[in-house]
Design a protein around this motif. Structure first.
Motif, PDB file in Angstrom:
ATOM      1  N   ILE A 168     -32.059  -6.708  19.535  1.00 17.59           N
ATOM      2  CA  ILE A 168     -30.903  -7.594  19.687  1.00 17.59           C
ATOM      3  C   ILE A 168     -30.197  -7.288  21.008  1.00 17.59           C
ATOM      4  CG2 ILE A 168     -29.244  -6.146  18.435  1.00 17.59           C
ATOM      5  CD1 ILE A 168     -28.144  -8.764  17.203  1.00 17.59           C
ATOM      6  N   PRO A 169     -29.942  -8.327  21.796  1.00 18.26           N
ATOM      7  CA  PRO A 169     -29.207  -8.095  23.040  1.00 18.26           C
ATOM      8  C   PRO A 169     -27.725  -7.868  22.729  1.00 18.26           C
ATOM      9  CG  PRO A 169     -29.607 -10.431  22.744  1.00 18.26           C
ATOM     10  CD  PRO A 169     -30.299  -9.732  21.614  1.00 18.26           C
ATOM     11  N   VAL A 170     -27.139  -6.903  23.383  1.00 15.23           N
ATOM     12  CA  VAL A 170     -25.723  -6.616  23.151  1.00 15.23           C
ATOM     13  C   VAL A 170     -24.993  -6.640  24.487  1.00 15.23           C
ATOM     14  CG1 VAL A 170     -24.047  -4.924  22.334  1.00 15.23           C
ATOM     15  CG2 VAL A 170     -26.183  -5.269  21.072  1.00 15.23           C
ATOM     16  N   ASP A 171     -24.034  -7.541  24.568  1.00 14.17           N
ATOM     17  CA  ASP A 171     -23.153  -7.614  25.726  1.00 14.17           C
ATOM     18  C   ASP A 171     -21.768  -7.176  25.259  1.00 14.17           C
ATOM     19  OD1 ASP A 171     -21.929  -8.175  28.145  1.00 14.17           O
ATOM     20  OD2 ASP A 171     -21.935 -10.340  27.859  1.00 14.17           O
ATOM     21  N   THR A 172     -21.140  -8.003  24.433  1.00 17.30           N
ATOM     22  CA  THR A 172     -19.810  -7.677  23.899  1.00 17.30           C
ATOM     23  C   THR A 172     -19.892  -7.071  22.498  1.00 17.30           C
ATOM     24  OG1 THR A 172     -19.526  -9.839  22.864  1.00 17.30           O
ATOM     25  CG2 THR A 172     -18.819  -9.609  25.175  1.00 17.30           C
ATOM     26  N   GLY A 173     -21.026  -7.215  21.838  1.00 16.99           N
ATOM     27  CA  GLY A 173     -21.170  -6.750  20.461  1.00 16.99           C
ATOM     28  C   GLY A 173     -20.832  -7.816  19.439  1.00 16.99           C
ATOM     29  N   ASN A 174     -20.412  -8.984  19.885  1.00 19.42           N
ATOM     30  CA  ASN A 174     -19.994 -10.029  18.965  1.00 19.42           C
ATOM     31  C   ASN A 174     -21.148 -10.537  18.091  1.00 19.42           C
ATOM     32  OD1 ASN A 174     -17.720 -11.545  18.038  1.00 19.42           O
ATOM     33  ND2 ASN A 174     -18.640 -13.348  18.980  1.00 19.42           N
ATOM     34  N   LEU A 175     -22.310 -10.748  18.683  1.00 14.50           N
ATOM     35  CA  LEU A 175     -23.467 -11.202  17.907  1.00 14.50           C
ATOM     36  C   LEU A 175     -23.815 -10.175  16.840  1.00 14.50           C
ATOM     37  CD1 LEU A 175     -25.905 -13.002  17.271  1.00 14.50           C
ATOM     38  CD2 LEU A 175     -27.087 -11.948  19.210  1.00 14.50           C
ATOM     39  N   LYS A 176     -23.933  -8.933  17.243  1.00 14.50           N
ATOM     40  CA  LYS A 176     -24.249  -7.833  16.323  1.00 14.50           C
ATOM     41  C   LYS A 176     -23.216  -7.751  15.206  1.00 14.50           C
ATOM     42  CE  LYS A 176     -23.396  -3.454  17.347  1.00 14.50           C
ATOM     43  NZ  LYS A 176     -23.450  -2.052  17.721  1.00 14.50           N
ATOM     44  N   ASN A 177     -21.948  -7.889  15.549  1.00 16.84           N
ATOM     45  CA  ASN A 177     -20.866  -7.801  14.569  1.00 16.84           C
ATOM     46  C   ASN A 177     -20.825  -8.990  13.617  1.00 16.84           C
ATOM     47  OD1 ASN A 177     -20.034  -5.381  15.649  1.00 16.84           O
ATOM     48  ND2 ASN A 177     -18.324  -6.257  16.794  1.00 16.84           N
ATOM     49  N   SER A 178     -21.462 -10.092  13.980  1.00 19.80           N
ATOM     50  CA  SER A 178     -21.381 -11.291  13.145  1.00 19.80           C
ATOM     51  C   SER A 178     -22.343 -11.279  11.969  1.00 19.80           C
ATOM     52  CB  SER A 178     -21.604 -12.552  13.992  1.00 19.80           C
ATOM     53  OG  SER A 178     -22.973 -12.764  14.257  1.00 19.80           O
ATOM     54  N   LEU A 179     -23.152 -10.222  11.839  1.00 20.70           N
ATOM     55  CA  LEU A 179     -24.043 -10.138  10.681  1.00 20.70           C
ATOM     56  C   LEU A 179     -23.198 -10.043   9.419  1.00 20.70           C
ATOM     57  CD1 LEU A 179     -27.032  -9.953   9.768  1.00 20.70           C
ATOM     58  CD2 LEU A 179     -26.676  -7.474   9.631  1.00 20.70           C
ATOM     59  N   TYR A 239     -24.169 -18.963  18.675  1.00 19.92           N
ATOM     60  CA  TYR A 239     -25.287 -18.739  19.594  1.00 19.92           C
ATOM     61  C   TYR A 239     -26.362 -17.809  19.015  1.00 19.92           C
ATOM     62  CZ  TYR A 239     -22.510 -14.581  20.754  1.00 19.92           C
ATOM     63  OH  TYR A 239     -21.782 -13.431  20.696  1.00 19.92           O
ATOM     64  N   GLY A 240     -26.173 -17.340  17.792  1.00 19.34           N
ATOM     65  CA  GLY A 240     -27.151 -16.448  17.163  1.00 19.34           C
ATOM     66  C   GLY A 240     -28.556 -17.028  17.098  1.00 19.34           C
ATOM     67  N   PRO A 241     -28.727 -18.263  16.596  1.00 22.77           N
ATOM     68  CA  PRO A 241     -30.071 -18.828  16.557  1.00 22.77           C
ATOM     69  C   PRO A 241     -30.716 -18.942  17.945  1.00 22.77           C
ATOM     70  CG  PRO A 241     -28.612 -20.067  15.111  1.00 22.77           C
ATOM     71  CD  PRO A 241     -27.747 -19.114  15.898  1.00 22.77           C
ATOM     72  N   ARG A 242     -29.921 -19.295  18.938  1.00 17.12           N
ATOM     73  CA  ARG A 242     -30.448 -19.396  20.308  1.00 17.12           C
ATOM     74  C   ARG A 242     -30.921 -18.033  20.800  1.00 17.12           C
ATOM     75  NH1 ARG A 242     -27.404 -18.630  24.934  1.00 17.12           N
ATOM     76  NH2 ARG A 242     -25.474 -19.166  23.883  1.00 17.12           N
ATOM     77  N   MET A 243     -30.174 -16.990  20.491  1.00 26.45           N
ATOM     78  CA  MET A 243     -30.551 -15.652  20.932  1.00 26.45           C
ATOM     79  C   MET A 243     -31.802 -15.163  20.197  1.00 26.45           C
ATOM     80  SD  MET A 243     -28.452 -15.146  23.309  1.00 26.45           S
ATOM     81  CE  MET A 243     -28.621 -13.443  23.734  1.00 26.45           C
ATOM     82  N   GLY A 269     -36.002 -16.356  23.515  1.00 26.21           N
ATOM     83  CA  GLY A 269     -35.561 -15.714  22.283  1.00 26.21           C
ATOM     84  C   GLY A 269     -35.934 -14.242  22.245  1.00 26.21           C
ATOM     85  N   PHE A 270     -35.142 -13.472  21.528  1.00 28.63           N
ATOM     86  CA  PHE A 270     -35.391 -12.040  21.387  1.00 28.63           C
ATOM     87  C   PHE A 270     -36.124 -11.711  20.092  1.00 28.63           C
ATOM     88  CE2 PHE A 270     -32.146 -12.235  24.578  1.00 28.63           C
ATOM     89  CZ  PHE A 270     -32.410 -11.169  25.417  1.00 28.63           C
TER      90      PHE A 270
END
Length: 161
Positions: free
Chosen positions: A48-59, A104-108, A126-127
């Protein structure tokens, strides 16, 4: 369990109960491993790409329905505690749903080429962090079983003599 004055039926009942507890522990351990692994950043050896952590935190975790992707963009606090609580109460036979809520989760995960609904143009590779973790489920369960056996021991089976 090893008291010799227990009847065979009592020994079997005790053994079955212990196996049910181990089974639930393997399920919960494996589920927590998935929740942790799918959020492991590229820098930590994950996907998982992490920039701000928002994607990771949205689980988000649920036992009733798949978490929905939010429309719009917002900040998500770390939900690790809530995920752990839901997993710790997971019963055999229940379905655990894990889903990322960011728009943006599905796009990532899958990638996206084209214009989105806001007119932004993407050429995003995609990752595959969700798919990669799903593919390792059998190995994750084996690893969880080894961990649980290490904690609980293999446990004796009922004696037949």
């Amino acid at each position: 369990m090893a008291e010799s004055n227990l009847s065979f039926a009592a020994q079997v009942s005790e053994w079955v109960q212990a196996e049910k507890e181990r089974e639930a522990s393997v399920l919960r351990t494996a589920a927590q491993m998935v929740a942790n692994n799918v959020r492991r950043s590229v820098a930590e050896g994950g996907r998982i790409p992490v920039d701000t952590g928002n994607l990771k935190n949205s689980l988000m975790a649920s036992t009733s329905t798949m978490p929905r992707v939010d429309e719009g963009e917002r900040q998500y606090p770390d939900q690790s505690g809530e995920i752990e609580l839901i997993i710790s109460n997971l019963d055999i036979g229940e379905t655990l749903y894990l889903g990322f809520q960011t728009a943006y989760g599905p796009r990532m995960n899958y990638g996206f080429v084209g214009q989105d609904s806001l007119g932004r143009v993407y050429n995003q590779q995609g990752f595959g962090f969700v798919d990669a973790e799903a593919q390792t489920w059998p190995q994750t369960v084996k690893e969880a079983e080894a961990k649980v056996r290490g904690r609980f021991g293999a446990g004796p089976s009922p004696r037949t003599s």
